[in-house]
Write an enzyme that holds these catalytic residues in place. Structure first.
Site, PDB file in Angstrom:
ATOM      1  N   TYR A   1     -44.176 -18.456 -55.081  1.00 26.04           N
ATOM      2  CA  TYR A   1     -43.987 -19.790 -55.654  1.00 26.04           C
ATOM      3  C   TYR A   1     -42.618 -20.384 -55.329  1.00 26.04           C
ATOM      4  CZ  TYR A   1     -48.136 -19.576 -58.523  1.00 26.04           C
ATOM      5  OH  TYR A   1     -49.420 -19.526 -58.943  1.00 26.04           O
TER       6      TYR A   1
ATOM      7  N   LYS B   1     -48.709  -5.467 -58.401  1.00 24.67           N
ATOM      8  CA  LYS B   1     -49.625  -5.030 -57.350  1.00 24.67           C
ATOM      9  C   LYS B   1     -48.826  -4.133 -56.398  1.00 24.67           C
ATOM     10  CE  LYS B   1     -53.669  -5.409 -55.439  1.00 24.67           C
ATOM     11  NZ  LYS B   1     -54.761  -4.581 -55.923  1.00 24.67           N
TER      12      LYS B   1
ATOM     13  N   ASP C   1     -49.583 -16.362 -63.323  1.00 25.12           N
ATOM     14  CA  ASP C   1     -50.331 -17.612 -63.285  1.00 25.12           C
ATOM     15  C   ASP C   1     -51.816 -17.314 -63.527  1.00 25.12           C
ATOM     16  OD1 ASP C   1     -51.076 -20.199 -62.901  1.00 25.12           O
ATOM     17  OD2 ASP C   1     -50.443 -20.342 -60.815  1.00 25.12           O
TER      18      ASP C   1
END
Ligand code: NAP
Length: 415
Positions: free
Chosen positions: A161, A228, A306
């Site tokens: 982002y 992740k 998000d």
């Protein structure tokens, strides 16, 4: 009030909040900035202000009050001072440390970025905080929405982002691909667009620190680092490592890791300790559906955050009721999580729940917990009476349809 230059004049009896040595001092009449927002913003802001003022009055009488101070942004700023985000607004939010905002239109074209993103970056509001708790009676797609009671801390300033990307075929993309392929031995297709994912020690640690502090102060049972890291070791994996490091080095007496829990404590969390664990993001999406009651505070990177914020909001009945804040150190901006819903602008129709519940977060941030709890109870009572706006009414049997202002008034009645 704002005048024609966008400058900001708080009420004469308002007092600025202070932040010294890492501690907030809240006066009895704190100056709180508000941006009413575009589209449905003015409708939901009117109802929100009415509810918050009534709750403060009911709980504290004349001892406490908010000195509301309008600051301009979005279409209202553009039409009155010909700027989308006047400097005076940013300066006032920085000086007075707290604000609440309705949704803002993202201007299309003209090189103007999202005003929300601009505000977050300019004020260094590095944590996006979303509490997700079920309100009895709200239609939900799952069987046990009441098992969801989580607070998500999403990193707000980095990750994919950060806006560091190059279009396929651009000079930047070509040069980067050449460098990566020729100098670093990678094999990237030459017709690729490129995005960069920076995750820093600074960004990760301060986010996890905030989540841990919150969990400890609020008596929450656990903090889960969601990442992740099995695939992206040096970004997502590093986020997890740095998160555990903060827990170990800065909150060693107040936390315990899942590993130590089993190695040393036979699976029993010692009294007063917050359990720190981690989960891989894809597994976490299953966990929040299958075993939601095992998770309380989530700390995660920007993109994961998000996705999981919206997924959890859906689980408890939708974005129309989901509150949020963007917070830094000693500074916070509370906001509705939905957009401006332009087709409903000025119709006194939509659900003000998201902004009112953001107001509840604001009251807690001020340390006015009684008023915060009073608003929550009053919203619950109003929904239990099935007096709701169109979005809930269309899904609830036997409900009474209320306008935005009527829903606000019903909450005030139930205070
Ligand atoms: P949106 O404004 O959130 O609206 C999408 C739909 O969600 C609405 O048509 C409505 O659904 C429902 N909805 C939203 N708020 C509601 C409320 N308070 N009560 C009941 N229903 C509500 O999304 P959008 O149309 O994609 O975005 C419109 C503008 O908002 C864009 O300019 C976007 O950039 C901006 N935006 C701003 C923010 C922000 O300021 N934080 C966030 C997101 C988007 P139904 O039609 O089914 O009734």
């Amino acid at each position: 009030m704002s005048n024609k230059t966008g400058s900001v004049t708080p009420p004469a009896d308002g007092q600025a909040i202070r932040f010294d040595d890492g501690k907030l001092s809240i006066p009895n009449r704190p100056i709180v900035c508000f941006i009413e927002g575009d589209g449905i913003g003015p409708d939901i802001w009117r109802a929100t202000r009415q509810v918050l003022d009534a709750a403060i009055d009911a709980c504290y009488g004349s001892d406490h009050a908010i000195a509301w101070t309008e600051v301009l942004a979005g279409e209202k700023a553009k039409s009155s001072v010909d700027e989308w985000l006047p400097q005076a607004t940013v300066d006032a939010l920085r000086k007075f440390r707290v604000g609440i905002k309705g949704p803002l239109t993202t201007p299309v074209g003209g090189g103007i970025r999202s005003l929300n993103v601009s505000l977050r970056q300019m004020l260094d509001l590095y944590a996006c905080i979303r509490p997700v708790r079920y309100i009895e009676g709200v239609p939900s797609p799952v069987r046990h929405p009441e098992k969801v009671d989580m607070v998500i801390f999403r990193e707000n300033t980095e990750d994919v982002y950060a806006g560091i990307e190059w279009e396929e075929g651009s000079r930047g993309a070509e040069e980067l691909i050449k460098f990566l392929n020729n100098s670093l031995g990678k094999r990237i297709r030459t017709d690729s667009g490129i995005g960069i994912k920076p995750i820093s020690v600074t960004g990760s640690k301060r986010l996890v620190r905030k989540a841990l502090r919150y969990a400890i102060d609020q008596g929450r049972k656990s903090v889960t680092l969601v990442h992740k890291g099995n695939i992206m070791k040096y970004t997502e994996g590093a986020f997890k490592e740095w998160g555990y490091q903060v827990a170990r080095e800065e909150f060693g007496d107040e936390t315990i890791t899942e590993q130590a829990l089993w190695d040393e404590q036979g699976g029993n969390v010692p009294e007063g300790r917050v359990l720190v664990k981690d989960r891989i993001a894809d597994a976490m999406f299953q966990q929040v559906l299958l075993r939601p009651d095992e998770y309380e505070v989530i700390a995660t990177t920007n993109l994961n955050g998000d996705y999981i914020s919206d997924a959890l909001a859906a689980q408890i009945g939708g974005l129309g009721m989901a509150p949020g804040s963007n917070e830094g150190d000693g500074i916070a901006l509370f906001e509705a999580t939905h957009g401006t819903a332009p087709k409903y602008a000025g119709q006194d129709k939509v659900n003000p729940g998201s902004l009112i519940l953001s107001g509840v977060m604001l009251l807690r941030w001020l340390g006015w917990d009684e008023a915060a709890t009073a608003v929550e109870r009053a919203i619950e009572a109003t929904i239990a009476q099935k007096r709701v706006t169109y979005d809930l009414e269309r899904q609830m049997e036997g409900a009474t349809l209320l306008k935005t202002s009527e829903f606000g008034a019903a909450i005030v009645e139930n205070l």
